[in-house]
Design an enzyme around this catalytic site. Structure first.
Site, PDB file in Angstrom:
ATOM      1  N   LYS A   1      -3.424  -0.732 -21.047  1.00  0.00           N
ATOM      2  CA  LYS A   1      -3.594  -1.441 -22.326  1.00  0.00           C
ATOM      3  C   LYS A   1      -3.330  -2.930 -22.155  1.00  0.00           C
ATOM      4  O   LYS A   1      -2.293  -3.323 -21.620  1.00  0.00           O
ATOM      5  CB  LYS A   1      -2.619  -0.889 -23.366  1.00  0.00           C
ATOM      6  CG  LYS A   1      -2.625  -1.642 -24.696  1.00  0.00           C
ATOM      7  CD  LYS A   1      -1.814  -0.918 -25.755  1.00  0.00           C
ATOM      8  CE  LYS A   1      -1.821  -1.674 -27.076  1.00  0.00           C
ATOM      9  NZ  LYS A   1      -0.978  -2.877 -27.065  1.00  0.00           N
TER      10      LYS A   1
ATOM     11  N   TYR B   1       6.727   0.386 -20.962  1.00  0.00           N
ATOM     12  CA  TYR B   1       7.060  -0.895 -20.328  1.00  0.00           C
ATOM     13  C   TYR B   1       7.814  -0.565 -19.050  1.00  0.00           C
ATOM     14  O   TYR B   1       8.743   0.248 -19.069  1.00  0.00           O
ATOM     15  CB  TYR B   1       7.946  -1.746 -21.233  1.00  0.00           C
ATOM     16  CG  TYR B   1       7.214  -2.413 -22.375  1.00  0.00           C
ATOM     17  CD1 TYR B   1       6.173  -3.320 -22.133  1.00  0.00           C
ATOM     18  CD2 TYR B   1       7.579  -2.156 -23.695  1.00  0.00           C
ATOM     19  CE1 TYR B   1       5.517  -3.951 -23.193  1.00  0.00           C
ATOM     20  CE2 TYR B   1       6.920  -2.783 -24.742  1.00  0.00           C
ATOM     21  CZ  TYR B   1       5.887  -3.671 -24.484  1.00  0.00           C
ATOM     22  OH  TYR B   1       5.238  -4.280 -25.523  1.00  0.00           O
TER      23      TYR B   1
ATOM     24  N   PRO C   1       0.621   1.602 -30.258  1.00  0.00           N
ATOM     25  CA  PRO C   1       2.070   1.552 -30.015  1.00  0.00           C
ATOM     26  C   PRO C   1       2.674   0.310 -30.658  1.00  0.00           C
ATOM     27  O   PRO C   1       2.142  -0.784 -30.524  1.00  0.00           O
ATOM     28  CB  PRO C   1       2.160   1.470 -28.487  1.00  0.00           C
ATOM     29  CG  PRO C   1       0.846   0.918 -28.029  1.00  0.00           C
ATOM     30  CD  PRO C   1      -0.164   1.397 -29.030  1.00  0.00           C
ATOM     31  N   MET C   2       3.744   0.527 -31.401  1.00  0.00           N
ATOM     32  CA  MET C   2       4.461  -0.591 -32.033  1.00  0.00           C
ATOM     33  C   MET C   2       5.943  -0.274 -32.006  1.00  0.00           C
ATOM     34  O   MET C   2       6.348   0.879 -32.209  1.00  0.00           O
ATOM     35  CB  MET C   2       4.012  -0.765 -33.488  1.00  0.00           C
ATOM     36  CG  MET C   2       2.560  -1.217 -33.619  1.00  0.00           C
ATOM     37  SD  MET C   2       1.990  -1.135 -35.336  1.00  0.00           S
ATOM     38  CE  MET C   2       1.796   0.659 -35.507  1.00  0.00           C
TER      39      MET C   2
ATOM     40  N   GLY D   1      -2.826  -0.920 -35.812  1.00  0.00           N
ATOM     41  CA  GLY D   1      -1.446  -1.317 -35.633  1.00  0.00           C
ATOM     42  C   GLY D   1      -0.733  -1.636 -36.928  1.00  0.00           C
ATOM     43  O   GLY D   1      -0.344  -0.737 -37.685  1.00  0.00           O
TER      44      GLY D   1
ATOM     45  N   ILE E   1      -8.288  -4.861 -36.759  1.00  0.00           N
ATOM     46  CA  ILE E   1      -9.074  -3.870 -37.495  1.00  0.00           C
ATOM     47  C   ILE E   1      -8.432  -3.585 -38.850  1.00  0.00           C
ATOM     48  O   ILE E   1      -7.278  -3.180 -38.924  1.00  0.00           O
ATOM     49  CB  ILE E   1      -9.214  -2.586 -36.646  1.00  0.00           C
ATOM     50  CG1 ILE E   1     -10.163  -2.899 -35.491  1.00  0.00           C
ATOM     51  CG2 ILE E   1      -9.690  -1.409 -37.491  1.00  0.00           C
ATOM     52  CD1 ILE E   1     -10.449  -1.770 -34.578  1.00  0.00           C
TER      53      ILE E   1
ATOM     54  N   HIS F   1      -2.797  -7.721 -27.632  1.00  0.00           N
ATOM     55  CA  HIS F   1      -1.464  -7.414 -28.160  1.00  0.00           C
ATOM     56  C   HIS F   1      -1.335  -7.950 -29.594  1.00  0.00           C
ATOM     57  O   HIS F   1      -0.289  -8.482 -29.987  1.00  0.00           O
ATOM     58  CB  HIS F   1      -0.399  -8.037 -27.241  1.00  0.00           C
ATOM     59  CG  HIS F   1       0.887  -7.245 -27.146  1.00  0.00           C
ATOM     60  ND1 HIS F   1       1.347  -6.736 -25.968  1.00  0.00           N
ATOM     61  CD2 HIS F   1       1.805  -6.899 -28.082  1.00  0.00           C
ATOM     62  CE1 HIS F   1       2.509  -6.117 -26.169  1.00  0.00           C
ATOM     63  NE2 HIS F   1       2.807  -6.196 -27.455  1.00  0.00           N
TER      64      HIS F   1
ATOM     65  N   ARG G   1       6.903 -15.649 -30.294  1.00  0.00           N
ATOM     66  CA  ARG G   1       6.619 -15.549 -31.723  1.00  0.00           C
ATOM     67  C   ARG G   1       7.681 -16.398 -32.401  1.00  0.00           C
ATOM     68  O   ARG G   1       8.853 -16.008 -32.494  1.00  0.00           O
ATOM     69  CB  ARG G   1       6.701 -14.092 -32.152  1.00  0.00           C
ATOM     70  CG  ARG G   1       5.687 -13.226 -31.393  1.00  0.00           C
ATOM     71  CD  ARG G   1       6.290 -11.932 -30.909  1.00  0.00           C
ATOM     72  NE  ARG G   1       5.465 -11.291 -29.887  1.00  0.00           N
ATOM     73  CZ  ARG G   1       5.640 -10.033 -29.493  1.00  0.00           C
ATOM     74  NH1 ARG G   1       6.596  -9.288 -30.046  1.00  0.00           N
ATOM     75  NH2 ARG G   1       4.897  -9.540 -28.535  1.00  0.00           N
TER      76      ARG G   1
ATOM     77  N   SER H   1       5.865   3.882 -28.789  1.00  0.00           N
ATOM     78  CA  SER H   1       6.316   2.733 -28.007  1.00  0.00           C
ATOM     79  C   SER H   1       7.578   3.075 -27.223  1.00  0.00           C
ATOM     80  O   SER H   1       8.447   3.811 -27.703  1.00  0.00           O
ATOM     81  CB  SER H   1       6.609   1.561 -28.947  1.00  0.00           C
ATOM     82  OG  SER H   1       7.251   0.516 -28.262  1.00  0.00           O
TER      83      SER H   1
END
Lengths: 373, 373, 373, 373
Positions: free
Chosen positions: B246, B144, B81-82, B324, B304, B270, B179, B110
């Protein structure tokens, strides 16, 4: 060609060869699979092992000779099987065979050579009639098992007929590893070069697909990814030649090899060219030596560039090592004389490393010489 | 858009996408929390695990299919999920869903998608009536939990109604990780883009504070940092969908998840975007696999990029992995076709890595394939 | 002075301050002893510890307050003792004291301050009469024991009289560590700055030798390298103030400190400024926490730059941490407001790191949160 | 020559000397064998050991004196044997001997010195008649055993006659290590310099082969690679001088040395100049200290550049250390005064490091001071 006077180690050969080879040939020789992690780790692993030399041993006379599969050789350094020596020098595998003969060691001829089994045997001074188990430069034949089993059988029979003394089956390449430099180059043999042992097959130049290495395509078309341990019996039935299994990285596989008749095992990750991320060969060696005991001879290749690397490999239990890419750099710089000089440099480094470690012959080299901190 | 012919691995997708995306979008996608230590460690950790391939296994036919939560999929690589796929390509999550369907794998949509639950279901060919547990490309919905529980309930109900087959609760984001690139950029969605599932909420563009990422503000305003394990029962009461948790990095939390009904666990930090300094997900995997045993399926994401990474994760006990950022790079370069190509590249690398490791199907992959030296 | 709007972390403060400070001041603040190995290792050690966050804990309300030596403070981050704040900002330690008071935390005033004990007490709103053990911003006085014991006694009495609530004895500096940048700079205080607590002594400007740091000379002339554990009793006899021992790196020394009456221990290598090659303070912490048990409170300083560093220190058993150089960078950029902002940034990072780790108050932080791989 | 005022540590001496020496001399002094792995590791190994200083010890008076082989010396730092000091300064070994005498420590004179045994003895103020076992600057003579045993015998007799107090046999050089920089330079002594102890031998300038270091050739021609432990008895029969064995890296060899009469052992890898890849000397030290117990004194050299390095070596059980290359840098910059300053710098660093570690004399330095994380 003449060998530059000032080349004093194998890294200098690599540096100079990198300038002289075509970029397609250089990439083919130098590259590893995917991110080249194993390619680098093969070298770095040697540095993690530290030497613990012994002092005040009489090392005035050193003897580097040993026996492999019953044949005496003058140094525990063999020439690993590698494809396409003609990319490095016009005489190709003939030059390599002559260099091996001069040094008194084994050359392992690749199935994918650019000179034929028979030509190499002649160059090496080898022939069935002349075969002499005491001679110091036996030839071995590296085998890829083709889907066409008759072709495979024919290769073994030709090698035997030509006086080769062992069969070295590469087991780590059911498919070819992804060397991305070759893929980008759409690697093919240049015009005039061919798979000398396989002339009846379509050559690499013709069969390759766009955006693909020709060799990668060749493997998936021609080679047999279905071979298993049981096929070793069939292979051994084709000739009296002893079987060597090359490409083992685990103790359990080594035991399986012995159980299926292998007389020697080569611990190898194919120079980092097959499964990237595989354990460095020197790091896998101990486990395999312990598993095999004295049931087979264990050899190792991958990342050997210095006499101290050879010493470490022998201390960890290898009977001998195989040298790969540096032979090609030698060929590229000086043909037969270059390959010969490369072998001499490494031999002399081993000789000195033994003297400085208190070993006057290979039997003096024991596991206490190395430690990983 | 057309996919450049010469992209041969996921790193090349990343490199090219980095040139093409707006810097705000690139930073949003690429960045990790604070000093990005975990972001880097997710990658480096894979390199610390070494492969121990098995030889002389018949690998002529490989089968990469598996089942997750009872659904068959064609490869053990799911789409993580993004948020905000429209930042990468105008069709956004629709392109992604179509790519997943073509490959026969799961897409996890997402909550913060820029195309709605219903639009994605249609694009994927998914619908409640047509739901077929044997189809190979189930959709999962990432959730969420909002402070507004009715809104949360409505999201679950919409996902169920639209034919989604599982609910994937992200538990590592009670607040959004820092971030700093987004903070400097004062990240907002560009005009014309919206939170397609949450149109009744003030959008990101409006609500952000100066010197702040709009998404950070959204999280602190809208999402519920008070949810606990007990809330899992409530979530499961909202629909018959199985629950996936997750963001687990500890064995004790994994056991708690199972005790509260989770059918699968995704080991994840994440993508290094939440708690910087957290353990690399591949390094946390073994502990969680051991804790959970066969009570739940364990998946993993984070770092990955190569087929060998997938192989290592499966060897350490993961049932599958989630991919991702590379999907986003694929979307940015070639939309649906780009995402599809990225998945194909990784699948083909896994296929080859399995062949070179002596594994013809996923069940052959066992813990003996990996070692940390 | 006004704080640049865009500084969002302590590294940015460091970067900007490095451009604004005189090179003599910057070198004095930034440098470590000899090769600065410990200076670097203090930072790198934090990265070697990995976090194992807990999920699905209600973290909607976080509480960062704690008590140290019976006083409540609002966050587990104290201001470490540092000399010469006037090198960073004209108001010097007065600005620092006001920032600490605003944040509700402890400032540890250095013996070598450029504002006097009494001035700082007033700035902090502290006075003997007003002393209130429940107030949230106690002042502590850092002590160097001078050869002149009367002078030392006088310093303690002045601190007590001014309302300071603890005495922090620095034990790792019987001589000053060699900071070669200061030596090359022949470090002295600029005209107009003085050792405000020691006006009767020759000042640094006068007494320094050629090719020498003035501070190094001061230490060897004035400070007493002969003090031992027995002197702790004498120190405690001078006032009712509880004694804190700063600069401990071994468990046995920590036990000795407790046996001689210390109520708290600060694990510290003096920011890498004394014995280069000393163990990183975060790596020494566990041993000392285990040795001391609940007989004293353990604090730690050295290399803390992120909220996750504070979290790791608390997980390893520290009651609180002390922040050093970043306070100076804050002072250099924005005086009181800069120091305040630095503390706020670190507090907010800790707050978020706790939320992301499943900790709503400091008591939730336990050793299972960290692991060294 | 005068010593530049501002050189404050041994690295600065190295830097400046590197600019002033001829490249042939610099290469000869600085280089290690082959890839210089051990040369680098000798330094890096020190950084892996961390210090655990003790606090609140009275360190107002430090005493760095010790005894070695019954002689008192003023500091536990000896001058290692090194060839050809005249390459650094015209006075060569005479300057070095005077510097050692001034500092009150041992100089070990190399067989391959450019000033003779007798000249050095006079410079040092040493003579047979004046020999005084309590004097603080004994001379030791480093011996290479030549194939010509009479020559060897004569060297020992001359050293004894000149008042040297010990014989230091180098055992790690049955052949010379390959220093490739020397090989490329075809290293020879410049005109006017000679092997002062061996004037009857063909000098280096004459005997060297093309593409070869002259010293390498000298070793293979003149030195005896056949000496063994048994020869130690013969050596000890030549004079009453106690025997020191230099170049041991294993516990079993250390025991052998003791059994054959050695009174001291120098743990050494010849500054990384013999067997590249050998264990760092500081990493080999503990094993040898444990093996030898109190049967012999153990010293160590290799990579010592800081007082903290000396401290670590002593903590790991060395009685003293030997300093090599930095002495040459001192000679190159300032002749006798330079070598003296180098020793003073290192002594003062050790003095300070001891103070900061809670050690007022060498007996206080124990293994608890160091830890490897």
């Amino acid at each position: 060609m003449s060998i530059p006077d000032k080349l004093i180690n194998l890294f200098e050969y690599e540096g100079l060869a990198s300038q002289q080879l075509s970029s397609m040939a250089l990439d083919y020789y130098a590259s590893g699979a995917w991110d080249e992690i194993t390619l680098r780790d093969n070298r770095e692993a040697f540095e993690r092992w530290k030497l613990r030399p012994k002092m005040l041993v009489d090392v005035s006379k050193r003897n580097l000779s040993t026996t492999i599969l019953g044949s005496s050789i003058d140094l525990p350094i063999l020439i690993a099987p590698m494809a396409f020596h003609c990319l490095a020098t016009p005489e190709g595998e003939l030059a390599t065979a002559r260099a091996a003969a001069k040094l008194g060691t084994v050359m392992v001829l690749s199935t994918l050579s650019t000179k034929s089994i028979e030509e190499v045997a002649i160059a090496s001074g080898q022939s069935k009639l002349a075969a002499d188990s005491t001679r110091r430069n036996p030839l071995w034949f590296q085998l890829y098992v083709h889907r066409d089993r008759d072709l495979t059988k024919s290769l073994v029979e030709r090698a035997y007929a030509a006086g080769f003394q062992a069969l070295c089956l590469t087991v780590d390449a059911p498919m070819l590893g992804r060397r991305e430099r070759d893929q980008r180059n759409q690697f093919v043999l240049p015009p005039g070069m061919e798979l000398a042992n396989l002339k009846n097959l379509a050559d690499l130049e013709i069969s390759h697909k766009p955006d693909e290495s020709g060799l990668f395509h060749y493997f998936s078309e021609q080679l047999d990814p279905a071979i298993t341990w049981k096929d070793l019996e069939w292979l051994q039935s084709l000739s009296p030649l002893p079987l060597i299994v090359k490409g083992i990285l685990r103790g359990d596989d080594a035991i399986r090899a012995v159980e299926h008749g292998a007389k020697a095992i080569i611990v190898s990750n194919h120079g980092g060219r097959q499964l990237d991320g595989a354990i460095a060969s020197i790091d896998a060696l101990s486990e395999i030596v312990a598993a095999v005991g004295n049931q087979a001879e264990v050899l190792v290749d991958g990342g050997i560039r210095r006499g101290t690397d050879v010493l470490k490999a022998l201390a960890l239990g290898a009977k001998a090592v195989l040298l790969g890419r540096p032979i090609l750099w030698g060929l590229a710089i000086g043909g037969e004389a270059g390959a010969q000089h490369v072998l001499e440099l490494l031999r002399d480094e081993l000789d000195l490393a033994m003297a400085l470690s208190g070993c006057s012959n290979l039997q003096d080299i024991d596991p206490s010489l190395v430690v990983k901190l």
